[in-house]
Design an enzyme around this catalytic site. Structure first.
Site, short mmCIF file in Angstrom:
data_model
loop_
_atom_site.label_atom_id
_atom_site.label_comp_id
_atom_site.label_asym_id
_atom_site.label_seq_id
_atom_site.Cartn_x
_atom_site.Cartn_y
_atom_site.Cartn_z
N GLU A 260 0.87 -1.19 0.00
CA GLU A 260 0.00 0.00 0.00
C GLU A 260 0.90 1.23 0.00
OE1 GLU A 260 -2.89 -0.21 3.17
OE2 GLU A 260 -3.69 -2.11 2.44
N HIS A 281 -8.04 0.48 1.16
CA HIS A 281 -8.01 0.28 2.62
C HIS A 281 -9.03 1.20 3.31
CE1 HIS A 281 -5.21 -1.20 6.06
NE2 HIS A 281 -6.43 -1.00 6.52
C1 MLT Z 1 -7.52 -1.32 11.26
O1 MLT Z 1 -6.55 -2.04 11.47
O2 MLT Z 1 -8.19 -0.89 12.18
C2 MLT Z 1 -7.89 -0.98 9.86
O3 MLT Z 1 -6.99 -1.51 8.97
C3 MLT Z 1 -8.18 0.45 9.57
C4 MLT Z 1 -6.99 1.36 9.68
O4 MLT Z 1 -6.63 1.74 10.76
O5 MLT Z 1 -6.38 1.75 8.71
#
Ligand code: MLT
Length: 313
Positions: A260, A281
């Site tokens: 990413e 995401h």
């Molecule tokens: C998370 O781990 O809570 C999710 O991937 C969302 C994020 O914080 O980017």
């Protein structure tokens, strides 16, 4: 006055909570790695989401750091062992974005089944093609959930309300708990063999890294669809691309990615315009979830810096 760096995007409400508690806050989600490493030594606390890498190199430089707040769930961008060795408190905010992740998963499954994303794109390009975007119903289909925890169990409940048959694999859950929500727990391979849709809801660990790879795609039901709103590294992207190429897998809905941000150069799934839908995401990215996780992370950071204790030990 304690200094707190916020190096990923969080909600303004979290920043206000920090400032109201007398913290000096630097909100800087656009630092590159070099800039980040240059300034990290100045801070007593830091709040991150998933983009900032707090690895050994960063933590070695972070001499004053006492607390890391992860506004969200996954810890895979933080070297927990190194942080603990350096006496740094690390906490996440796992409940604040649960519902958003659940709803995104359902949205991805429906969009994948009905080609909503592709048809929208086509229409914006002035193409009206009802035949090409023929979909499938999810009612009566089997959904296999890998990881029946906080998010997986809520996905199960909603999928059942759509008339799906839900099965799951979760080595850490008692069959009794699964029974309560009417979801039979089956061995991992059985779930793969029986499911029309497989959705992942596992954290990233050594056990779950590439939990879906060549072997697993090979045993999945022909024409199955895959949804990943958990962690990018849980799916072997190249193996998924091969399975799609061979039409072994009918489609995939992917919110999280091995690398990413996704770029054309690092992701072979981008060429499957008709069968793969991808989001950037976004599972935890809603107004509600962002407020929840940002406020909780801010409160925890304050509590550690002021009292040397986490809010909810
Ligand atoms: C998370 O781990 O809570 C999710 O991937 C969302 C994020 O914080 O980017």
């Amino acid at each position: 006055m304690y200094k707190v760096l916020v190096s990923d995007n969080i909600a303004q409400k979290g920043i206000e909570v920090l400032e109201n508690a007398g913290m000096k806050v630097d909100f800087n989600p656009n630092l590159n790695r070099e800039e980040f490493l240059e300034i990290i030594a100045d801070y007593d606390g830091i709040i991150v989401r998933s983009m900032t890498k707090l690895d050994k190199e960063a933590l070695t430089k972070a001499k004053k750091l006492k607390v890391i707040g992860r506004a969200g769930t996954g810890y895979d961008n933080i070297d927990l062992e190194e942080a603990t060795k350096n006496g740094i408190f690390v906490f996440n905010t796992p409940t604040g974005n649960t519902i958003s992740a659940v709803e995104h998963t359902l949205g991805m499954m429906l969009s994948l089944s009905r080609n909503i994303s592709q048809a929208n794109q086509a229409l914006h390009n002035d193409i009206w093609d009802r035949k090409k975007y023929m979909g499938v119903e999810i009612k009566g289909k089997t959904l296999g959930i890998i990881g029946l925890g906080r998010i997986g169990s809520r996905v199960a409940k909603r999928a059942q309300s759509f008339g799906m048959k839900v099965i799951a694999n979760d080595p850490y859950l008692s069959p009794k708990k699964a029974e309560k929500i009417n979801v039979p727990l089956l061995p991992f391979k059985e779930v793969l063999k029986k499911s029309d849709y497989v959705t992942l809801h596992t954290p990233l660990t050594d056990e779950t890294y590439h939990i879906l790879s060549h072997k697993e795609f090979a045993i999945m039901k022909p024409g199955a669809r895959v949804i990943n709103c958990a962690r990018g590294q849980n799916v072997d992207t190249k193996a998924l691309a091969e399975a799609l190429e061979k039409n072994k897998i009918a489609g995939a809905a992917i919110d999280v990615h091995e690398e990413e941000p996704v770029k054309a150069s690092n992701n072979p799934l981008l060429k499957f315009e008709d069968s793969v839908i991808m989001t950037c995401h976004l599972g935890g990215t809603t107004t509600e979830a962002m407020d929840n996780v940002s406020i909780t992370a801010a409160e925890e950071v304050i509590s550690v810096l002021k009292n040397n204790l986490p809010e909810s030990p």
